[in-house]
Design a protein around this motif. Structure first.
Motif, PDB file in Angstrom:
ATOM      1  N   ASP A 125       0.159   1.953  -6.603  1.00 12.51           N
ATOM      2  CA  ASP A 125       1.434   1.402  -7.067  1.00 12.51           C
ATOM      3  C   ASP A 125       2.078   0.491  -6.035  1.00 12.51           C
ATOM      4  O   ASP A 125       2.872  -0.390  -6.385  1.00 12.51           O
ATOM      5  CB  ASP A 125       2.404   2.541  -7.414  1.00 12.51           C
ATOM      6  CG  ASP A 125       1.907   3.372  -8.583  1.00 12.51           C
ATOM      7  OD1 ASP A 125       1.267   2.803  -9.491  1.00 12.51           O
ATOM      8  OD2 ASP A 125       2.150   4.597  -8.584  1.00 12.51           O
ATOM      9  N   ALA A 126       1.778   0.727  -4.752  1.00 15.81           N
ATOM     10  CA  ALA A 126       2.346  -0.080  -3.676  1.00 15.81           C
ATOM     11  C   ALA A 126       1.346  -0.144  -2.535  1.00 15.81           C
ATOM     12  O   ALA A 126       0.602   0.809  -2.281  1.00 15.81           O
ATOM     13  CB  ALA A 126       3.669   0.513  -3.188  1.00 15.81           C
ATOM     14  N   LEU A 127       1.306  -1.285  -1.848  1.00 15.58           N
ATOM     15  CA  LEU A 127       0.465  -1.436  -0.662  1.00 15.58           C
ATOM     16  C   LEU A 127       1.213  -0.859   0.530  1.00 15.58           C
ATOM     17  O   LEU A 127       2.368  -1.210   0.777  1.00 15.58           O
ATOM     18  CB  LEU A 127       0.146  -2.913  -0.420  1.00 15.58           C
ATOM     19  CG  LEU A 127      -0.548  -3.651  -1.571  1.00 15.58           C
ATOM     20  CD1 LEU A 127      -0.683  -5.135  -1.245  1.00 15.58           C
ATOM     21  CD2 LEU A 127      -1.925  -3.037  -1.848  1.00 15.58           C
ATOM     22  N   ASP A 128       0.563   0.028   1.267  1.00 14.05           N
ATOM     23  CA  ASP A 128       1.227   0.631   2.431  1.00 14.05           C
ATOM     24  C   ASP A 128       1.628  -0.433   3.441  1.00 14.05           C
ATOM     25  O   ASP A 128       2.749  -0.451   3.935  1.00 14.05           O
ATOM     26  CB  ASP A 128       0.304   1.659   3.094  1.00 14.05           C
ATOM     27  CG  ASP A 128       0.017   2.834   2.181  1.00 14.05           C
ATOM     28  OD1 ASP A 128       0.977   3.455   1.700  1.00 14.05           O
ATOM     29  OD2 ASP A 128      -1.165   3.129   1.946  1.00 14.05           O
ATOM     30  N   ILE A 129       0.678  -1.309   3.769  1.00 15.56           N
ATOM     31  CA  ILE A 129       0.940  -2.412   4.702  1.00 15.56           C
ATOM     32  C   ILE A 129       0.240  -3.655   4.170  1.00 15.56           C
ATOM     33  O   ILE A 129      -0.960  -3.616   3.890  1.00 15.56           O
ATOM     34  CB  ILE A 129       0.412  -2.106   6.118  1.00 15.56           C
ATOM     35  CG1 ILE A 129       0.951  -0.779   6.642  1.00 15.56           C
ATOM     36  CG2 ILE A 129       0.772  -3.236   7.083  1.00 15.56           C
ATOM     37  CD1 ILE A 129       0.316  -0.324   7.965  1.00 15.56           C
ATOM     38  N   LEU A 130       0.970  -4.736   4.021  1.00 13.78           N
ATOM     39  CA  LEU A 130       0.369  -6.032   3.703  1.00 13.78           C
ATOM     40  C   LEU A 130       0.568  -6.941   4.907  1.00 13.78           C
ATOM     41  O   LEU A 130       1.696  -7.170   5.343  1.00 13.78           O
ATOM     42  CB  LEU A 130       0.992  -6.672   2.468  1.00 13.78           C
ATOM     43  CG  LEU A 130       0.405  -8.044   2.125  1.00 13.78           C
ATOM     44  CD1 LEU A 130      -1.058  -7.931   1.701  1.00 13.78           C
ATOM     45  CD2 LEU A 130       1.220  -8.751   1.036  1.00 13.78           C
ATOM     46  N   ILE A 158       5.086  -3.671  -1.691  1.00 16.06           N
ATOM     47  CA  ILE A 158       4.580  -3.321  -0.374  1.00 16.06           C
ATOM     48  C   ILE A 158       5.627  -2.455   0.325  1.00 16.06           C
ATOM     49  O   ILE A 158       6.828  -2.624   0.107  1.00 16.06           O
ATOM     50  CB  ILE A 158       4.244  -4.553   0.492  1.00 16.06           C
ATOM     51  CG1 ILE A 158       5.501  -5.313   0.904  1.00 16.06           C
ATOM     52  CG2 ILE A 158       3.280  -5.478  -0.241  1.00 16.06           C
ATOM     53  CD1 ILE A 158       5.246  -6.438   1.905  1.00 16.06           C
ATOM     54  N   LEU A 159       5.157  -1.521   1.147  1.00 16.39           N
ATOM     55  CA  LEU A 159       6.074  -0.645   1.870  1.00 16.39           C
ATOM     56  C   LEU A 159       6.375  -1.176   3.260  1.00 16.39           C
ATOM     57  O   LEU A 159       7.470  -0.969   3.778  1.00 16.39           O
ATOM     58  CB  LEU A 159       5.483   0.767   1.965  1.00 16.39           C
ATOM     59  CG  LEU A 159       5.144   1.433   0.623  1.00 16.39           C
ATOM     60  CD1 LEU A 159       4.589   2.833   0.852  1.00 16.39           C
ATOM     61  CD2 LEU A 159       6.367   1.475  -0.279  1.00 16.39           C
ATOM     62  N   HIS A 160       5.397  -1.856   3.863  1.00 14.61           N
ATOM     63  CA  HIS A 160       5.574  -2.390   5.211  1.00 14.61           C
ATOM     64  C   HIS A 160       4.938  -3.773   5.282  1.00 14.61           C
ATOM     65  O   HIS A 160       3.927  -4.043   4.633  1.00 14.61           O
ATOM     66  CB  HIS A 160       4.936  -1.472   6.261  1.00 14.61           C
ATOM     67  CG  HIS A 160       5.504  -0.087   6.257  1.00 14.61           C
ATOM     68  ND1 HIS A 160       4.924   0.942   5.539  1.00 14.61           N
ATOM     69  CD2 HIS A 160       6.600   0.432   6.860  1.00 14.61           C
ATOM     70  CE1 HIS A 160       5.630   2.041   5.704  1.00 14.61           C
ATOM     71  NE2 HIS A 160       6.655   1.767   6.493  1.00 14.61           N
TER      72      HIS A 160
END
Length: 318
Positions: A125-130, A158-160
């Motif tokens: 659902d979301a990329l931890d780090i892009l 993205i989360l970070h």
């Protein structure tokens, strides 16, 4: 396995991660997906939580293999850091696979599109780090790549946000941390026993702003494992044919002689283990991401985390 928080805002990660370029099946010689999957599973079994990849690795294949592992084992305790900005999507008439020559593309619209494609391939659902994938400085002086990261964060995709510093541009691109330290959660940088430019300017800035540091190429494409010599030659499908040319190998072998006393201080450890321990010894560095194609390589890499950092007074000055 030891763990550290990636900077002041990033997730907690294993000090040795898994670099997933080679398992993409391009640029590193022949690979076998079944062995690659076993290597990924071994990494997780050894306590690795950080897996670093990029959309361009195998034109998405590295991400697809990681997605298989996530589907089988779940996403808990796995941090995926991927990258975007090397555009391989535009088809070429000469390319039966539907991919054209790779080109840098840091337009806002493209980066958002690329992130969405990685989300689909990884099945998350979301990329931890892009991470912006080693762009030229002129691209980073534009507003669009930073606007894309801000938008992706705002939208929860993205989360970070991260920046992969272009190789050998550690000093030239360090000022970007001054400009964007509120947005950048982590940086990825080329750093190893023989390439220590980042210590001069980049690492002090990362410490100043609390930006996490992911070390790439910690084993210098395998050179710091001790398995290459002046007679080593690489196949045409291996990027090291260019990056570790006979002339480069000669240069690195000469440099290696100057740091060999460090290896001699740890006679019971392999060159790879000592080299990885060096990378996680700098106070700015939280994790290193050696590549691995086999479970055996994974186990040796991970043991460096168990051994811990090398005391600073044993490390030769630049």
């Amino acid at each position: 396995m030891q763990y550290k928080q990636l900077g002041k805002r990033g997730p907690v990660v294993s000090t040795i991660g898994f670099g997933a370029w080679a398992i993409g099946g391009m640029n590193w010689g022949k690979t076998d997906d079944e062995i690659s999957l076993r290597a990924l599973n071994e990494a997780i079994d050894q306590g690795v939580t950080l897996i670093d990849t990029a959309d361009v690795y195998g034109f998405g294949h590295s991400e697809e293999l990681i997605a298989q592992i996530i589907k089988e084992r779940g996403k808990d305790n796995i941090i995926i850091a991927t990258k975007a900005g090397n555009d391989f999507y535009f088809a070429s008439e000469e390319d039966d696979e539907g991919y054209g020559p790779i080109r840098q593309n840091y337009k806002k619209e493209y980066l958002i599109f690329a992130a969405e494609q990685s989300l689909k391939r990884l099945g998350v659902d979301a990329l931890d780090i892009l991470q912006l994938h080693s762009p030229d400085l002129d691209k980073l002086e534009q507003d669009e790549p930073w606007e894309a990261l801000e938008q992706l964060k705002k939208d929860g995709k993205i989360l970070h946000a991260g920046l992969s510093i272009q190789s050998f541009k550690e000093t030239e691109q360090a000022h970007l941390l001054d400009l964007h330290h509120d947005l950048i959660d982590s940086i990825q940088v080329r750093y190893n026993l023989l390439e220590r430019e980042a210590e001069k300017v980049l690492f002090p800035k990362a410490l100043q702003y609390g930006i996490g540091v992911i070390v790439r190429i910690p084993l210098l494409f395998g050179f710091l494992t001790g398995k290459f010599d002046r007679n080593t030659r690489f196949t045409e499908d291996d990027h090291r044919k260019m990056n570790l040319s006979p002339e480069k190998l000669e240069d690195y072998l000469n440099k290696l002689d100057k740091v060999r006393p460090l290896f001699e201080k740890f006679p019971d450890q392999s060159m790879a283990q000592v080299s990885l321990r060096f990378c996680i010894s700098h106070p700015a560095c939280q994790t290193a991401i050696p590549g691995a194609k086999t479970p055996q390589q994974v186990r040796e890499n991970c043991s460096a985390s168990d051994l811990g950092p090398i005391p600073r007074d044993l490390i030769p000055e630049i």
